[in-house]
Design a protein around this motif. Structure first.
Motif, PDB file in Angstrom:
ATOM      1  N   LEU A  92       0.875  -1.229  -0.058  1.00 56.81           N
ATOM      2  CA  LEU A  92      -0.127  -0.082   0.032  1.00 56.81           C
ATOM      3  C   LEU A  92       0.756   1.301   0.058  1.00 56.81           C
ATOM      4  N   ASN A  93       0.591   2.376  -0.914  1.00 54.44           N
ATOM      5  CA  ASN A  93       1.123   3.315  -0.894  1.00 54.44           C
ATOM      6  C   ASN A  93      -0.064   4.580  -0.582  1.00 54.44           C
ATOM      7  N   SER A  94       0.037   5.426   0.319  1.00 52.41           N
ATOM      8  CA  SER A  94      -1.099   6.243   0.324  1.00 52.41           C
ATOM      9  C   SER A  94      -0.997   7.621  -0.414  1.00 52.41           C
ATOM     10  N   ASP A  95      -2.095   8.366  -0.630  1.00 51.48           N
ATOM     11  CA  ASP A  95      -1.984   9.536  -1.212  1.00 51.48           C
ATOM     12  C   ASP A  95      -1.388  10.637  -0.316  1.00 51.48           C
ATOM     13  N   PRO A  96      -1.033  11.767  -1.089  1.00 55.94           N
ATOM     14  CA  PRO A  96      -0.472  12.785  -0.251  1.00 55.94           C
ATOM     15  C   PRO A  96      -1.382  13.519   0.760  1.00 55.94           C
ATOM     16  N   SER A  97      -0.748  13.959   1.893  1.00 64.00           N
ATOM     17  CA  SER A  97      -1.529  14.547   3.150  1.00 64.00           C
ATOM     18  C   SER A  97      -0.513  15.643   3.722  1.00 64.00           C
ATOM     19  N   THR A  98      -1.191  16.405   4.645  1.00 68.39           N
ATOM     20  CA  THR A  98      -0.883  17.306   5.697  1.00 68.39           C
ATOM     21  C   THR A  98      -0.728  16.573   6.970  1.00 68.39           C
ATOM     22  N   PRO A  99       0.453  16.136   7.618  1.00 68.46           N
ATOM     23  CA  PRO A  99       0.438  15.584   8.756  1.00 68.46           C
ATOM     24  C   PRO A  99       0.269  16.562   9.896  1.00 68.46           C
ATOM     25  N   PRO A 100      -0.245  15.950  10.936  1.00 62.21           N
ATOM     26  CA  PRO A 100      -0.386  16.997  12.143  1.00 62.21           C
ATOM     27  C   PRO A 100       0.962  17.496  12.537  1.00 62.21           C
ATOM     28  N   GLN A 101       0.955  18.619  13.312  1.00 62.11           N
ATOM     29  CA  GLN A 101       2.271  19.340  13.444  1.00 62.11           C
ATOM     30  C   GLN A 101       1.833  19.849  14.741  1.00 62.11           C
ATOM     31  N   PHE A 102       3.065  19.977  15.626  1.00 59.40           N
ATOM     32  CA  PHE A 102       3.219  20.833  16.763  1.00 59.40           C
ATOM     33  C   PHE A 102       4.019  22.086  16.457  1.00 59.40           C
ATOM     34  N   LEU A 131      -4.915  14.000  26.310  1.00 58.04           N
ATOM     35  CA  LEU A 131      -4.393  12.923  25.297  1.00 58.04           C
ATOM     36  C   LEU A 131      -2.934  13.283  24.968  1.00 58.04           C
ATOM     37  N   PHE A 132      -2.499  14.613  25.388  1.00 58.04           N
ATOM     38  CA  PHE A 132      -1.174  15.078  25.050  1.00 58.04           C
ATOM     39  C   PHE A 132      -0.104  14.477  26.035  1.00 58.04           C
ATOM     40  N   SER A 133       1.125  14.519  25.425  1.00 54.12           N
ATOM     41  CA  SER A 133       2.273  14.240  26.191  1.00 54.12           C
ATOM     42  C   SER A 133       3.326  14.907  25.875  1.00 54.12           C
ATOM     43  N   ALA A 134       4.364  15.136  27.018  1.00 54.40           N
ATOM     44  CA  ALA A 134       5.578  15.757  26.572  1.00 54.40           C
ATOM     45  C   ALA A 134       6.799  14.759  26.904  1.00 54.40           C
ATOM     46  N   ILE A 135       7.762  14.742  26.103  1.00 55.20           N
ATOM     47  CA  ILE A 135       8.911  13.655  26.114  1.00 55.20           C
ATOM     48  C   ILE A 135      10.263  14.383  26.336  1.00 55.20           C
ATOM     49  N   VAL A 136      10.593  14.446  27.301  1.00 55.18           N
ATOM     50  CA  VAL A 136      11.750  15.203  27.768  1.00 55.18           C
ATOM     51  C   VAL A 136      12.982  14.434  27.949  1.00 55.18           C
ATOM     52  N   GLU A 137      14.228  14.515  27.224  1.00 56.26           N
ATOM     53  CA  GLU A 137      15.251  13.948  27.305  1.00 56.26           C
ATOM     54  C   GLU A 137      16.581  14.796  27.953  1.00 56.26           C
ATOM     55  N   ARG A 138      17.196  14.176  28.797  1.00 57.40           N
ATOM     56  CA  ARG A 138      18.525  14.877  29.380  1.00 57.40           C
ATOM     57  C   ARG A 138      19.509  14.673  28.640  1.00 57.40           C
ATOM     58  N   ALA A 139      20.468  15.559  29.186  1.00 61.25           N
ATOM     59  CA  ALA A 139      22.120  15.485  28.337  1.00 61.25           C
ATOM     60  C   ALA A 139      22.730  14.196  29.116  1.00 61.25           C
ATOM     61  N   ASP A 140      22.269  13.638  29.984  1.00 57.17           N
ATOM     62  CA  ASP A 140      22.688  12.489  30.715  1.00 57.17           C
ATOM     63  C   ASP A 140      22.294  11.353  29.985  1.00 57.17           C
ATOM     64  N   GLY A 141      21.243  11.439  29.066  1.00 55.50           N
ATOM     65  CA  GLY A 141      20.676  10.227  28.436  1.00 55.50           C
ATOM     66  C   GLY A 141      19.534   9.672  29.017  1.00 55.50           C
ATOM     67  N   PHE A 173      -2.485   8.977  18.410  1.00 58.56           N
ATOM     68  CA  PHE A 173      -2.530   8.654  17.012  1.00 58.56           C
ATOM     69  C   PHE A 173      -1.099   8.529  16.394  1.00 58.56           C
ATOM     70  N   GLU A 174      -0.027   8.102  17.191  1.00 56.87           N
ATOM     71  CA  GLU A 174       1.266   7.951  16.960  1.00 56.87           C
ATOM     72  C   GLU A 174       1.884   9.164  16.225  1.00 56.87           C
ATOM     73  N   VAL A 175       1.466  10.402  16.792  1.00 58.59           N
ATOM     74  CA  VAL A 175       2.090  11.402  16.445  1.00 58.59           C
ATOM     75  C   VAL A 175       3.318  12.366  17.392  1.00 58.59           C
ATOM     76  N   ARG A 176       4.419  12.325  16.877  1.00 58.99           N
ATOM     77  CA  ARG A 176       5.476  12.995  17.831  1.00 58.99           C
ATOM     78  C   ARG A 176       5.942  13.946  17.141  1.00 58.99           C
ATOM     79  N   GLY A 177       6.140  15.175  17.876  1.00 63.37           N
ATOM     80  CA  GLY A 177       6.768  16.459  17.079  1.00 63.37           C
ATOM     81  C   GLY A 177       8.396  16.328  17.162  1.00 63.37           C
TER      82      GLY A 177
END
Length: 232
Positions: A92-102, A131-141, A173-177
């Motif tokens: 399957l190959n989808s038609d073009p779209s505009t994805p969600p954005q942050f 429904l929204f989350s924040a993923i925070v990554e620090r310099a120490d990993g 919805f498997e969306v990540r900024g």
């Protein structure tokens, strides 16, 4: 759920309206490795992948177009595009779209708690902010995942946290900024907006559905969907 399956079946049958929708490229699933072959008319038709707590339909047109719909829990997704027959399955190959954005609207220093970075979600596309989350990554990993509540999150930081990387997400919805670097985060406030765009349109990019005994298999949300052809 039987009612939702009936609605989806009607939706698939009436799919000309879906031609107005457009999807975004995403990472491809593994596709059947083989030489592409012509799609026989015997493959074309409507397939039912519904099961307990899930309604799913896939229509393969003789013109090489497909229509897809899935309702699972709080998620309703759909897709249109082209399909090709390959040894071992279809692709399957989808038609073009505009994805969600942050979008990062702005940053303020000293406007938040002195021992935290504060994240604000001012536009949420009419979706519950929970429904929204924040993923925070620090310099120490190390990393932190936090959910929004009342449009804001406070992420505790220490003197050693001189640089954070923050991504907002809509996991359902498997969306990540994209990750946003935040130097010297203590006391900072970040303001975001979410643009839904074509939210709910599932983009398939050379995505393979393996064939087994005349059925096609697709994995979504940790479950394998078995599409069985519906008798005419």
């Amino acid at each position: 759920m039987a009612g939702r399956a009936a609605i989806l079946k009607s939706w698939v049958a009436a799919a000309p309206l879906l031609a107005l929708l457009h999807p975004a490229p995403v990472a491809a699933k593994q596709e059947p490795a083989a030489q592409e072959v012509a799609e026989p008319a015997s493959i074309a038709g409507t397939y039912d992948g519904s099961r307990t707590e899930m309604a799913a339909w896939l229509e393969l047109g003789e013109d090489g177009r497909y229509r897809y719909a899935l309702s699972y829990g709080a998620v309703d997704e759909y897709s249109t595009g082209t399909w090709t027959r390959q040894d071992g399955g279809i692709v399957l190959n989808s038609d073009p779209s505009t994805p969600p954005q942050f979008e990062l609207l702005g940053t303020e220093q000293g406007s938040g708690a002195p021992d935290a970075v504060t994240l604000h979600l001012e536009g949420n596309g009419n979706l519950p902010v929970s429904l929204f989350s924040a993923i925070v990554e620090r310099a120490d990993g190390t990393g932190t995942i936090a959910d929004f509540s009342d449009g804001a999150i406070q992420i505790p930081v220490s003197d050693s946290d001189q640089l954070l990387s923050i991504s907002l997400a809509l996991p359902i919805f498997e969306v990540r900024g994209e990750p946003i670097p935040v130097p010297q985060p203590s006391g900072k406030s970040l303001y975001f907006a979410f643009h839904a765009n074509d939210l709910g349109f599932k983009a398939f990019d050379h995505t393979g559905l393996f064939e087994s005994d005349g059925m096609f298999l697709l994995e979504r949300y940790g479950r394998e969907i078995t599409f069985r052809k519906v008798s005419e």
